[in-house]
Scaffold this active site. Structure first.
Site, PDB file in Angstrom:
ATOM      1  N   GLU A 127      -6.101 -33.960 -29.274  1.00 44.04           N
ATOM      2  CA  GLU A 127      -7.189 -34.700 -28.555  1.00 44.04           C
ATOM      3  C   GLU A 127      -7.966 -35.683 -29.332  1.00 44.04           C
ATOM      4  O   GLU A 127      -8.264 -36.879 -29.312  1.00 44.04           O
ATOM      5  CB  GLU A 127      -8.008 -33.886 -27.682  1.00 44.04           C
ATOM      6  CG  GLU A 127      -9.057 -34.579 -26.726  1.00 44.04           C
ATOM      7  CD  GLU A 127     -10.461 -34.794 -27.518  1.00 44.04           C
ATOM      8  OE1 GLU A 127     -11.258 -35.614 -26.846  1.00 44.04           O
ATOM      9  OE2 GLU A 127     -10.719 -34.642 -28.615  1.00 44.04           O
ATOM     10  N   ASP A 148     -15.007 -30.366 -21.740  1.00 42.60           N
ATOM     11  CA  ASP A 148     -15.127 -30.860 -23.277  1.00 42.60           C
ATOM     12  C   ASP A 148     -16.530 -30.727 -23.840  1.00 42.60           C
ATOM     13  O   ASP A 148     -17.179 -31.778 -23.273  1.00 42.60           O
ATOM     14  CB  ASP A 148     -14.203 -32.384 -23.252  1.00 42.60           C
ATOM     15  CG  ASP A 148     -14.122 -32.831 -24.814  1.00 42.60           C
ATOM     16  OD1 ASP A 148     -14.597 -31.898 -25.778  1.00 42.60           O
ATOM     17  OD2 ASP A 148     -13.665 -33.661 -25.002  1.00 42.60           O
ATOM     18  N   HIS A 192     -18.782 -33.060 -34.966  1.00 40.57           N
ATOM     19  CA  HIS A 192     -17.621 -33.773 -35.809  1.00 40.57           C
ATOM     20  C   HIS A 192     -17.892 -33.234 -37.273  1.00 40.57           C
ATOM     21  O   HIS A 192     -17.496 -33.994 -38.088  1.00 40.57           O
ATOM     22  CB  HIS A 192     -17.317 -35.036 -35.586  1.00 40.57           C
ATOM     23  CG  HIS A 192     -16.227 -35.337 -34.530  1.00 40.57           C
ATOM     24  ND1 HIS A 192     -15.698 -36.475 -34.277  1.00 40.57           N
ATOM     25  CD2 HIS A 192     -15.895 -34.666 -33.541  1.00 40.57           C
ATOM     26  CE1 HIS A 192     -14.883 -36.329 -33.233  1.00 40.57           C
ATOM     27  NE2 HIS A 192     -15.222 -35.330 -32.576  1.00 40.57           N
TER      28      HIS A 192
END
Length: 520
Positions: A327, A356, A456
């Site tokens: 993804e 998500d 991230h």
């Protein structure tokens, strides 16, 4: 009584006895012969049971396992890595043991791993700037490049750097191009800069928060390209307006073909013509273990799947769960799945719910805006999406849980399902977008701070989970699984759409910078 009369009497008596039985067989019995009522009753019962039994506490055990896997495989669980392979095997084995039909769906993709991302102002006033390499970027030499900065003009219509004419002849030759986000893909911006002779590109955000993204395709990369914040970009532009700015810039990224697997599990029983589907991406970025993004969604649907297997052996409808891979490389796992669906498959899957990032530390409780009542970004989802949103928000309302809408921005795995017309929905708790004051009042937390400050990043570990948000979303998942396992009639029940204050949760802005973001 003669023999004829005796036979006639016996016939009448038999008929009299048989008549009530025939009438009973022919008459609708309220408890058993109304399939709609029976399905609704079974759905309510199962949903309540799953909501009671599914829990953030149990799901956290899966997160702990994902963390342990990342710790033993280089610190991440990215698609194409040992960390993802081990995560997929863990999920596969639990589901197989629970009695599901489980399969791997293998596909090939371009693996990327950033090896260097450094940006510094050399002059006039030396300083370091955080920069995020874009997926599929070209690489600088080891040690980077040193060059002067040149800025593309900021257009009134927001199409900054989208036309070759934005890069005046000779102005960018041998320089690093500074380009504001907006109007076209990151790939187009850096391609135009490359055509003008630039040796690198820096794209700065047009909204608060960090900027990472993808050029969309390995062949698209023309220049070393990275993203920086709006504040840093505007400061560079202001410095450049006063005189020359010299930079040191290093962007290096490993890129190679690898294979990876989606994990698909479905109940052995249930009407395949009414298949209900839930999914979450299992892969992380290479920067960290990805426990919120998206161990949280993966663990949430895994807990619900295991609880369903114990609670219900004969669901009315087939229930299918998916743990997507790659993804973070551009929705590749879900895109591969949808591209390989037959026409019959597409007709049989009646809904898709996506989860998500469901445990962000400075969370909002956002529900995908199926009817576009927020009026932000993408249009409404396919017919049935409004009902999925309504079902989720009605459940949250009954439990006194606050919620807000978020846009179908196309930046998570619902995207490919929406494209082929499958009703879609789900929940999300925010990424690197900044929480507003109104959201802080509604959900708690801190205004002006990212929903997930470790988005991230290496800090997205087991400590990066808000258990209250996690628990609220696992209840949503459990309720949906229990309900739709028996009854999808709510998808036909009309929704009265009422316009709301657009942009609750930041709409598309919440996922801005997700690695699969290619457009502005």
């Amino acid at each position: 009584m003669n023999a004829t009369h005796r036979r006639a009497a016996a016939t009448l008596a038999a008929a009299a006895l048989a008549t009530p039985l025939l009438l009973a067989a022919a008459s609708p019995a309220t408890a058993t012969s109304d399939p709609g009522k029976a399905a609704s009753k079974d759905a309510t019962k199962l949903a309540k049971k799953l909501v009671r039994e599914a829990s953030a506490k149990d799901a956290r055990k899966h997160l702990e396992r994902f963390q342990a896997i990342a710790d033993s495989t280089g610190g991440h669980r990215a698609a194409g890595s040992l960390g993802h392979d081990a995560s997929a095997a863990y999920v596969y084995q639990l589901l197989k043991k629970a009695g599901y039909n489980v399969s791997y769906q293998k596909f090939e993709f371009q693996y990327t791993e950033t090896q260097a991302q450094k940006l510094s102002v050399v002059s006039p006033a030396p300083r370091d700037i955080e920069v995020a390499a874009m997926t599929y970027t070209k690489s600088t030499p080891v040690g980077g490049i040193k060059a002067e900065l040149a800025a593309a003009p900021v257009d009134a219509d927001g199409t900054n750097g989208c036309e070759p004419g934005d890069f005046a002849s000779g102005t960018f030759t041998g320089k690093i191009a500074l380009i504001k986000r907006g109007g076209c893909t990151f790939a187009a911006k850096q391609e135009n800069a490359a055509a003008a002779g630039a040796v690198g590109a820096i794209i700065y955000n047009n909204t608060a928060g960090a900027l990472s993204g993808t050029l969309g395709d390995p062949a698209a990369g023309k220049l070393p390209t990275g993203g920086i914040t709006q504040a840093e970009g505007e400061k560079l532009a202001a410095d450049l307006a006063k005189g020359p700015v010299s930079l040191s810039y290093e962007i290096r990224q490993l890129q190679e073909k690898r294979t990876t697997n989606n994990v698909i599990a479905e109940t052995k029983t249930g009407n395949a013509a009414n298949t209900v589907m839930l999914g979450a991406h299992l892969d992380s970025v290479t920067a960290g273990p990805g426990i919120n993004d998206n161990g949280s969604g993966s663990a949430g649907i895994l807990d619900a799947a295991l609880k369903l297997a114990k609670a219900e052996k004969k669901p009315t409808n087939k229930v299918r769960f998916a743990w997507w891979s790659a993804e973070e490389n551009g929705l590749l796992g879900s895109e591969h799945y949808v591209a390989n669906m037959s026409e019959l498959d597409k007709k049989e899957v009646k809904l898709y719910l996506n989860f998500d990032m469901i445990a962000s530390p400075n969370y909002g409780l956002f529900v995908y805006d199926g009817d576009n009542s927020d009026g932000v970004g993408a249009p409404a989802g396919p017919e049935g999406s409004a009902q999925l949103e309504r079902d989720i928000t009605d459940f949250m309302d009954r439990r006194g849980v606050p919620h807000a809408g978020t846009d179908f921005s196309g930046r998570s795995d619902y995207g490919p399902f929406i494209e082929i017309g499958i009703p879609s929905g789900g929940t999300f708790t925010g990424a690197e977008g900044l929480k507003t004051a109104a959201e802080a009042e509604k959900f708690g937390g801190e205004a002006g701070v990212a929903y997930d400050v470790n988005y991230h990043a290496v800090g997205d570990d087991i400590t990066n989970i808000n258990m209250a948000a996690f628990d609220a979303n696992i209840d949503v998942i459990a309720n949906a699984v229990g309900t739709y396992a028996h009854d999808i009639s709510s998808l036909k029940r009309p929704v009265v759409s009422t316009p709301t204050d657009g942009g609750s949760g930041g709409g598309g802005g919440l996922h801005e910078g997700h690695d699969h973001e290619v457009t502005e």
